[in-house]
Scaffold this active site. Sequence first.
Site: not given
Ligand code: PEP
Length: 265
Positions: A10-12, A97, A99, A169, A175, A212, A233-234
């Site tokens: 997930n590149w956000k 999601h 966010e 999640e 994040g 994470s 994500g990150g």
């Molecule tokens: C996400 O955006 O779904 C996520 C899990 O982010 P991160 O891996 O950065 O915690």
Amino acid sequence: MERPLIFAANWKMNHGPEEARAFAQKFLALTSAVEGRSLWFFPPAVSIAALSETLGNRPDVSVGAQNVHWEPKGAFTGAISIPMVMEVGARLTLVGHSERRHLFGETDEQAARKTRAALNAGITPLVCVGETLAERDGGRTEQVIVRQLGPIFQALQPGDWAKVLLAYEPVWAIGTGKNATPDDAAQIHELIRLELGRREVVQRVPILYGGSVNSGNVAFLLSRPQIDGVLVGGASLDPAGWAELIEQGSRSKVRPSGGYDIIAG
Ligand code: PEP
């Protein structure tokens, strides 16, 4: 049948079309298709076309949208419909999601409408659920997950679940660098599976963990049979780092039979 092993990025709000193309070129050189493993990308909507074109026809790789509206068209300024993202190459969509829920006020009911609309249009929904830190500290994790799933159970028939994926999640882990322990994650995955079972939903629904995940912890998480893949994500933003995470995660278990058959395309 074995459930698949899925690595979803997930590149956000990162990587416009040009960066997406450059990422794909590097990434393709670093990974090859492995049976039973699916690699999914959720770039910003404006990068879906560039990314899917550059990733080409690799059978293990698919591109999806991060968010869609449930209506196919109309007066919804700023929104993007499912037919539109499908037209530029999306075969999947994230739904709900954290966010979207917490920064943009998306409700459980809206997530359910999006899930229903995705299935109607022929695109695979990956529905995210998870509790906040306050909810966890208040001992309400299970209650929150069951509440989030409720409207989705109402919107779907048991047979629809053959085309749906879930991601657990925990919001406090996204994040933040704090990931759930493999035991914690596995416990919630079991709870979700129990809820699916109570409604006679097929047991094959893959459940991903997200929050994470990195190349150091991915193998521990995926060593749990309850966890069918990861939503990242990150750690998915750099091609070499993402390829390394996939490599580390794949060591722990590559399921012998078949990747996941997404419904579109
Ligand atoms: C996400 O955006 O779904 C996520 C899990 O982010 P991160 O891996 O950065 O915690």
